[in-house]
Design an enzyme around this catalytic site. Sequence first.
Site, PDB file in Angstrom:
ATOM      1  N   TYR A 193      65.362  55.709  73.701  1.00  0.00           N
ATOM      2  CA  TYR A 193      65.073  55.027  74.959  1.00  0.00           C
ATOM      3  C   TYR A 193      65.816  53.705  75.028  1.00  0.00           C
ATOM      4  O   TYR A 193      66.374  53.232  74.034  1.00  0.00           O
ATOM      5  CB  TYR A 193      63.563  54.833  75.139  1.00  0.00           C
ATOM      6  CG  TYR A 193      62.935  53.725  74.297  1.00  0.00           C
ATOM      7  CD1 TYR A 193      62.737  53.873  72.940  1.00  0.00           C
ATOM      8  CD2 TYR A 193      62.538  52.521  74.883  1.00  0.00           C
ATOM      9  CE1 TYR A 193      62.153  52.861  72.180  1.00  0.00           C
ATOM     10  CE2 TYR A 193      61.950  51.507  74.139  1.00  0.00           C
ATOM     11  CZ  TYR A 193      61.763  51.685  72.787  1.00  0.00           C
ATOM     12  OH  TYR A 193      61.191  50.684  72.036  1.00  0.00           O
ATOM     13  N   HIS A 197      61.515  73.049  64.172  1.00  0.00           N
ATOM     14  CA  HIS A 197      61.972  71.710  63.794  1.00  0.00           C
ATOM     15  C   HIS A 197      63.479  71.455  63.896  1.00  0.00           C
ATOM     16  O   HIS A 197      63.885  70.428  64.424  1.00  0.00           O
ATOM     17  CB  HIS A 197      61.473  71.357  62.391  1.00  0.00           C
ATOM     18  CG  HIS A 197      59.995  71.147  62.319  1.00  0.00           C
ATOM     19  ND1 HIS A 197      59.076  72.165  62.480  1.00  0.00           N
ATOM     20  CD2 HIS A 197      59.264  70.031  62.125  1.00  0.00           C
ATOM     21  CE1 HIS A 197      57.856  71.688  62.374  1.00  0.00           C
ATOM     22  NE2 HIS A 197      57.929  70.398  62.157  1.00  0.00           N
ATOM     23  N   LEU A 244      65.912  46.665  64.793  1.00  0.00           N
ATOM     24  CA  LEU A 244      66.686  47.044  65.967  1.00  0.00           C
ATOM     25  C   LEU A 244      67.709  45.950  66.277  1.00  0.00           C
ATOM     26  O   LEU A 244      67.403  44.766  66.171  1.00  0.00           O
ATOM     27  CB  LEU A 244      65.746  47.221  67.170  1.00  0.00           C
ATOM     28  CG  LEU A 244      66.445  47.789  68.391  1.00  0.00           C
ATOM     29  CD1 LEU A 244      66.723  49.277  68.226  1.00  0.00           C
ATOM     30  CD2 LEU A 244      65.619  47.560  69.645  1.00  0.00           C
ATOM     31  N   LYS A 287      67.072  53.370  68.477  1.00  0.00           N
ATOM     32  CA  LYS A 287      65.952  53.069  69.392  1.00  0.00           C
ATOM     33  C   LYS A 287      65.265  54.375  69.794  1.00  0.00           C
ATOM     34  O   LYS A 287      65.423  54.866  70.910  1.00  0.00           O
ATOM     35  CB  LYS A 287      66.465  52.281  70.614  1.00  0.00           C
ATOM     36  CG  LYS A 287      65.367  51.522  71.343  1.00  0.00           C
ATOM     37  CD  LYS A 287      65.957  50.462  72.234  1.00  0.00           C
ATOM     38  CE  LYS A 287      64.935  49.783  73.115  1.00  0.00           C
ATOM     39  NZ  LYS A 287      63.849  49.116  72.412  1.00  0.00           N
ATOM     40  N   ARG A 290      59.203  75.518  70.184  1.00  0.00           N
ATOM     41  CA  ARG A 290      58.948  74.586  69.080  1.00  0.00           C
ATOM     42  C   ARG A 290      59.456  75.112  67.746  1.00  0.00           C
ATOM     43  O   ARG A 290      58.977  76.140  67.254  1.00  0.00           O
ATOM     44  CB  ARG A 290      57.459  74.263  68.985  1.00  0.00           C
ATOM     45  CG  ARG A 290      57.169  73.153  67.982  1.00  0.00           C
ATOM     46  CD  ARG A 290      55.687  72.793  67.940  1.00  0.00           C
ATOM     47  NE  ARG A 290      55.456  71.691  67.005  1.00  0.00           N
ATOM     48  CZ  ARG A 290      55.352  71.842  65.685  1.00  0.00           C
ATOM     49  NH1 ARG A 290      55.454  73.040  65.132  1.00  0.00           N
ATOM     50  NH2 ARG A 290      55.163  70.784  64.903  1.00  0.00           N
ATOM     51  N   ARG A 294      74.178  50.312  73.134  1.00  0.00           N
ATOM     52  CA  ARG A 294      73.173  50.712  72.143  1.00  0.00           C
ATOM     53  C   ARG A 294      72.645  52.119  72.450  1.00  0.00           C
ATOM     54  O   ARG A 294      72.385  52.903  71.530  1.00  0.00           O
ATOM     55  CB  ARG A 294      72.026  49.706  72.107  1.00  0.00           C
ATOM     56  CG  ARG A 294      71.074  50.007  70.948  1.00  0.00           C
ATOM     57  CD  ARG A 294      70.037  48.928  70.786  1.00  0.00           C
ATOM     58  NE  ARG A 294      69.244  48.783  71.986  1.00  0.00           N
ATOM     59  CZ  ARG A 294      68.445  47.754  72.240  1.00  0.00           C
ATOM     60  NH1 ARG A 294      68.333  46.766  71.375  1.00  0.00           N
ATOM     61  NH2 ARG A 294      67.743  47.686  73.356  1.00  0.00           N
ATOM     62  N   GLU A 306      60.815  42.324  61.986  1.00  0.00           N
ATOM     63  CA  GLU A 306      60.900  42.051  63.434  1.00  0.00           C
ATOM     64  C   GLU A 306      59.545  42.326  64.052  1.00  0.00           C
ATOM     65  O   GLU A 306      58.601  42.715  63.357  1.00  0.00           O
ATOM     66  CB  GLU A 306      61.987  42.929  64.078  1.00  0.00           C
ATOM     67  CG  GLU A 306      61.677  44.411  63.971  1.00  0.00           C
ATOM     68  CD  GLU A 306      62.690  45.311  64.651  1.00  0.00           C
ATOM     69  OE1 GLU A 306      63.329  44.889  65.621  1.00  0.00           O
ATOM     70  OE2 GLU A 306      62.833  46.459  64.200  1.00  0.00           O
TER      71      GLU A 306
HETATM   72  N1  PDD Z   1      61.792  46.646  72.837  1.00  0.00           N
HETATM   73  N2  PDD Z   1      62.867  45.198  68.150  1.00  0.00           N
HETATM   74  C1  PDD Z   1      62.160  46.245  68.591  1.00  0.00           C
HETATM   75  C2  PDD Z   1      61.406  47.075  67.615  1.00  0.00           C
HETATM   76  C3  PDD Z   1      62.147  46.551  69.967  1.00  0.00           C
HETATM   77  O1  PDD Z   1      61.455  47.602  70.413  1.00  0.00           O
HETATM   78  C4  PDD Z   1      62.869  45.709  70.876  1.00  0.00           C
HETATM   79  C5  PDD Z   1      62.888  45.977  72.345  1.00  0.00           C
HETATM   80  C6  PDD Z   1      63.587  44.633  70.348  1.00  0.00           C
HETATM   81  C7  PDD Z   1      64.406  43.710  71.221  1.00  0.00           C
HETATM   82  O2  PDD Z   1      65.548  44.390  71.704  1.00  0.00           O
HETATM   83  P1  PDD Z   1      66.239  43.977  73.078  1.00  0.00           P
HETATM   84  O3  PDD Z   1      66.550  42.540  72.995  1.00  0.00           O
HETATM   85  O4  PDD Z   1      67.474  44.806  73.117  1.00  0.00           O
HETATM   86  O5  PDD Z   1      65.268  44.304  74.184  1.00  0.00           O
HETATM   87  C8  PDD Z   1      63.571  44.406  68.984  1.00  0.00           C
HETATM   88  C9  PDD Z   1      61.678  47.054  74.225  1.00  0.00           C
HETATM   89  C10 PDD Z   1      61.719  45.910  75.163  1.00  0.00           C
HETATM   90  C11 PDD Z   1      60.448  47.939  74.366  1.00  0.00           C
HETATM   91  O6  PDD Z   1      60.197  48.712  73.438  1.00  0.00           O
HETATM   92  O7  PDD Z   1      59.777  47.887  75.397  1.00  0.00           O
END
Ligand code: PDD
Length: 287
Positions: free
Chosen positions: A33, A102, A207, A149, A100, A52, A182
């Site tokens: 996402y 894997h 991330l 992501k 389904r 990304r 993070e």
């Molecule tokens: N999340 N780290 C994680 C685990 C994240 O899910 C996000 C962003 C970030 C910051 O990334 P960016 O600056 O590219 O938004 C760091 C989004 C906003 C979400 O999951 O809603």
Amino acid sequence: MGRIAYVNGRFVRHAEAAVHIEDRGYQFSDGVYEVWAVLDGKLADSAGHFARLKRSLGELRIPAPMSDAALKIVLAETVRKNRIREGLVYLQVTRGVAPRDHPFPDPPPVPAIVITAKAVDPAIAKQRAQKGAAVVTTPENRWGRCDIKTVSLLPNVLAKQKAKEAGAVEAWFVDDLGLVTEGASSNAWIVDAAGVLRTRDIQANILRGVTRASLLALIDGLGVTFEERPFTPAEAKSAKEAFITGAGTLVLPIVRIDGANVGNGAPGPVAKRLRHLYIEHARRGAD
Ligand code: PDD
């Protein structure tokens, strides 16, 4: 007019938007996402999020659902149809629908794509930034590829719930070495006791935040002492300032960690300045 979602090639009423029960995102979290902040009706840091997305899809060997040019048009149309001036756009791409099993389905299914948009009240966001927010710490329990992501966010969900129950907006994961990785949906920063601005370096365990990368480019030349170096919760608690970055929060000052005040318990000058700088940058560059 109600909310509108984009689902697999069609704009549909949000309340009626649905995906198939054998979507691999639903069954295996087999998807990725992206989230863009919308400022003045435009996507902030668009190119970084596109780059990304491409990387995340590539790492999972999911084909792009459409060209970047086409995707840009669909994203803009979703923002327009939902009349968003300030808010967020969410995009999800999964490997698609298949019985389904894997391993990757062979032949590969058509990737499934969903886009939604929601408005954020700028007054509420501003008020929160002026007051500052709280975080709690929690043991790192995510997989080793947090640089992708993916929609596989259960540890993040549980961490956020822990934060919410403690009256905090974010949870900071702490790894086996006792270092903050993070937040559950943001990157973590401090201005340490010596006045050094710090955020951890980019590895597979965090991330690659687009907001983080833009902010790094912005501070270059400001005369701020900066180090890409991880920190412990204790260092963060005794820091001068702390803040988080992400599309959802932009730059948000953090004034409490596990119930302890950071500095004097109010947003500090560096966080406030960087929030202002980032928002200016994002508004200028939005498309
Ligand atoms: N999340 N780290 C994680 C685990 C994240 O899910 C996000 C962003 C970030 C910051 O990334 P960016 O600056 O590219 O938004 C760091 C989004 C906003 C979400 O999951 O809603």
